[in-house]
Design a protein around this motif. Structure first.
Motif, PDB file in Angstrom:
ATOM      1  N   PHE A 120       0.803  -1.217   0.000  1.00 38.06           N
ATOM      2  CA  PHE A 120       0.000   0.000   0.000  1.00 38.06           C
ATOM      3  C   PHE A 120       0.838   1.271   0.000  1.00 38.06           C
ATOM      4  N   GLY A 121       2.098   1.188  -0.418  1.00 39.75           N
ATOM      5  CA  GLY A 121       2.895   2.369  -0.666  1.00 39.75           C
ATOM      6  C   GLY A 121       3.782   2.827   0.457  1.00 39.75           C
ATOM      7  N   VAL A 122       3.988   2.039   1.509  1.00 36.52           N
ATOM      8  CA  VAL A 122       4.875   2.419   2.618  1.00 36.52           C
ATOM      9  C   VAL A 122       6.279   1.905   2.312  1.00 36.52           C
ATOM     10  N   THR A 123       7.241   2.811   2.229  1.00 33.30           N
ATOM     11  CA  THR A 123       8.630   2.463   1.954  1.00 33.30           C
ATOM     12  C   THR A 123       9.518   2.953   3.095  1.00 33.30           C
ATOM     13  N   LYS A 124      10.805   2.644   2.963  1.00 36.35           N
ATOM     14  CA  LYS A 124      11.745   3.104   3.980  1.00 36.35           C
ATOM     15  C   LYS A 124      11.845   4.625   3.993  1.00 36.35           C
ATOM     16  N   ASP A 125      11.621   5.239   2.829  1.00 38.93           N
ATOM     17  CA  ASP A 125      11.760   6.699   2.754  1.00 38.93           C
ATOM     18  C   ASP A 125      10.607   7.421   3.443  1.00 38.93           C
ATOM     19  N   ASN A 126       9.376   6.892   3.322  1.00 42.41           N
ATOM     20  CA  ASN A 126       8.236   7.599   3.922  1.00 42.41           C
ATOM     21  C   ASN A 126       7.732   6.939   5.195  1.00 42.41           C
ATOM     22  N   LEU A 127       8.523   5.990   5.752  1.00 44.60           N
ATOM     23  CA  LEU A 127       8.076   5.324   6.971  1.00 44.60           C
ATOM     24  C   LEU A 127       8.019   6.293   8.138  1.00 44.60           C
ATOM     25  N   ALA A 128       8.942   7.222   8.184  1.00 46.98           N
ATOM     26  CA  ALA A 128       8.974   8.182   9.288  1.00 46.98           C
ATOM     27  C   ALA A 128       8.205   9.458   8.985  1.00 46.98           C
ATOM     28  N   GLY A 129       7.704   9.630   7.769  1.00 46.60           N
ATOM     29  CA  GLY A 129       6.999  10.852   7.409  1.00 46.60           C
ATOM     30  C   GLY A 129       5.510  10.744   7.655  1.00 46.60           C
ATOM     31  N   ASP A 130       4.816  11.807   7.239  1.00 44.79           N
ATOM     32  CA  ASP A 130       3.371  11.868   7.414  1.00 44.79           C
ATOM     33  C   ASP A 130       2.623  11.970   6.092  1.00 44.79           C
TER      34      ASP A 130
END
Length: 635
Positions: A525-535
């Motif tokens: 569903f689009g969760v990667t290492k780059d946006n794991l900590a973002g909102d």
């Protein structure tokens, strides 16, 4: 119209002054056509509108035309409306009575009240007895079963008088009750009602007295006759004629795979909903009866058999080759079956045909030991389907040719011939691509750690956490494409350890198989290492459709909770790994299919499209009165 048992047994209208049989029909019809759902104390405050012509049609159901003055009198008796005159092209307003609100009882047992039958009654006692019999059938959960014996409905004399609306009108005389009220009602019900029939009416008296015994009445006079103790109606249920009155049930799509694979030609195809209703209306002969005596609905195999009998009847009618002697006499066999399909449609004809076959089996015994005949029937169905497809394709081709001839569609793109060489150059074999390194196998957890983890998962506290975990993913299951990625990111950050400490500790002892599943869920569903900590909002890949998204959330998110809550802990690590591999395979398959569709769309977009031909314009030039030349368009 579905009505609850409390509604059918209500005696408010039965004891109202001057209410007739036509008033009953008008009351039920007005409420059925103007109600928008469950009525409450607030909704009944709104006035309802109805055309006068429609109400007069209901009052004229028995054959005699009703006049507006009769409608005015009926509305005054039912709703207390002022006796203001009405015209045929007018409309009138009324309010739903407050006493109907507590009688609806949504979710309770109900029966279908036939409004057309109510409009045909002319004796006041007929709709009252009809409603009470329907209430008894619904309350006792009775339904039609082929060959089932009739049931008895017993009334005490005073109880029957109350049902027929004549209680409290003086001393009760059973003979007059039967002569004036019961017998006319039974006669009209036998004439108009199709859901059941009253087979017999029996009068039960008290036991014979001993010789010389004296019995005196309330006035002290000697009574020589025996008192009536009960009036018993013997009632037999009839096969339901209208398939809309039979309730449906939820079945898996796999149960209808046989119907999708064995579709018939458009003129003879039936809807899956019709087969579901047939399975609910007829009892299963393969399963034992329930503890309370009721029958189970038809199994999928039994519905296939009913569908086979229908195909046999169609093949018999089309070929004219009789399977049984009933081909000449049965009402729905041969040409008569084809006429019923043409008049009522395949679904209604199938319903009537199946009910007749269930009541008097004829084709079923004939097809039981004739496998070659079954194969011939199936081959005839396939031939009909193939012929229908060829005819439809031919019609589509003719429509395209006609549209091109009329200029509504462009001409076809000519095929390009390769005139340079008929031999394609042989490309040198490409060097083999380097194999991608396989992901390292997760280390097997320590046996002592596995024992500790299983001990934690067996506790009641862990099962409560598992139940909460199942509800945690429910929002993602309801809206997977928009909410699953967001919840997976929050879960992986802090919420797993914070909200479910026992499950988090057990998963860590097992080597983290559940966390690996959630990470895969997040990647889908689009969760990667780059946006794991973002909102920012995670966006799933376009290849993920609704069905695949539901499956991923259910299997990857909830399977661990279901296993712990149900106590199925044996091999839980292996089962979580199998779930992960299965979902990876489905996601890869969806991705490959999406890429293939994109390639086809790109090729289609790059293909040259000729411009539609411009029809020639014929015109002429002439000189007007001012000496100026102007163009005159011709047809």
């Amino acid at each position: 119209m579905p009505r609850s048992v409390a509604w059918l047994r209500d005696r408010t209208l039965a004891h109202a002054d001057g209410v007739t049989a036509r008033d009953h029909a008008l009351f039920e019809t007005l409420l059925a056509t103007t109600s928008a759902g469950i009525e409450t104390e607030d909704t009944i405050l709104a006035a309802r509108l109805c055309p006068v012509e429609y109400a007069l049609t209901v009052l004229s159901g028995g054959g005699s035309p009703a006049q507006p003055r009769e409608l005015v009198a009926s509305l005054a008796r039912l709703f207390g409306r002022a006796p203001d005159p009405l015209k045929r092209d007018d409309s009138f307003s009324f309010h739903v009575p407050a006493w109907t609100v507590p009688l609806q009882q949504p979710g309770s047992r109900y029966a279908h009240l036939d409004l057309a039958v109510l409009a045909l009654f002319r004796r006041r006692s007929s709709p009252l007895l009809y409603r009470d019999v329907l209430a008894h059938i619904a309350a006792e959960k009775l339904r039609y079963e082929p060959g089932r014996a009739p049931f008895a409905l017993s009334y005490a004399p005073q109880e029957l008088a109350d049902v027929l609306g004549v209680a409290g009108a003086g001393p009760l005389h059973v003979g007059q009750l039967r002569l004036r009220h019961l017998d006319p009602a039974v006669e009209e019900i036998r004439k108009h009602v199709r859901s059941f029939e009253i087979v017999d009416v029996a009068i039960h008296h008290e036991a014979r007295r001993r010789a010389g015994a004296l019995v005196r009445g309330e006035d002290g006079k000697r009574l020589d006759g025996r008192a009536v103790t009960a009036i018993v109606l013997t009632i037999r249920l009839l096969p339901p004629e209208r398939l809309e009155t039979v309730r449906t049930r939820s079945l898996a799509d796999d149960d209808f795979a046989f119907l999708k694979e064995r579709m018939d030609a458009p003129g003879y195809a039936i809807r899956p909903e019709t087969l579901v209703r047939l399975g609910s209306a007829l009892p299963s002969t393969s399963l034992p009866r329930k503890k309370r005596g009721g029958a189970h609905p038809l199994l999928s195999s039994e519905m296939q058999s009913r569908y086979l009998y229908w195909l046999a009847g169609i093949d018999e009618a089309l070929t004219g080759e009789a399977i049984t002697p009933a081909f000449e006499t049965a009402p729905l066999r041969g040409q008569r079956l084809l006429d019923a399909i043409a008049q009522d449609g395949a679904d209604k004809a199938f319903w009537a045909f199946s009910m007749a076959e269930a009541e008097a089996p004829d084709l079923a015994p004939a097809l039981y030991d004739k496998p070659r005949l079954r194969l011939a029937i199936e081959a005839a169905r396939k031939a009909r389907v193939d012929a229908a497809r060829k005819d439809a394709a031919k019609e589509r081709r003719q429509a395209v040719r006609q549209a091109r001839a009329d200029g509504a569609m462009p001409a076809p793109v000519p095929k390009r011939d390769n005139t340079d060489s008929h031999e394609k150059p042989v490309a040198p074999p490409a060097a083999p691509a380097p194999a991608a390194p396989s992901p390292p196998e997760p280390a097997r957890p320590d046996p002592d750690a596995v024992v500790r983890a299983l001990a934690i998962l067996s506790t009641p506290e862990a099962k409560r956490e598992a139940k909460d975990l199942s509800w945690y993913w429910q929002y993602a299951l309801d809206f997977p494409l928009t909410q699953a990625g967001r919840l997976a990111r929050l879960f992986l950050r802090t919420e797993f350890a914070a909200k479910f400490p026992l499950l988090h500790e057990a998963d860590s002892l097992l080597g983290g198989p559940y966390v690996r599943n959630i990470r895969l869920l997040g990647r889908v569903f689009g969760v990667t290492k780059d946006n794991l900590a973002g909102d920012e909002k995670p966006i799933p890949h376009p290849c993920i459709d609704q069905d695949l998204a539901d499956g991923v959330v259910l299997v990857m998110g909830k399977s661990f909770a279901f296993a712990v809550e149900g106590g199925r802990l044996g091999g839980i690590v292996e089962r979580l790994g199998e779930d992960r591999n299965r979902m990876v395979a489905q996601a890869n398959k969806a991705l490959a299919e999406w890429k293939d569709r994109q390639k086809k769309l790109a090729r289609a977009a790059a293909r040259p499209r000729p411009e539609p031909p411009i029809p020639p314009i014929h015109c002429e030039v002439r000189m007007n009165a001012l000496g100026v030349y102007e163009r005159v368009d011709g047809a």
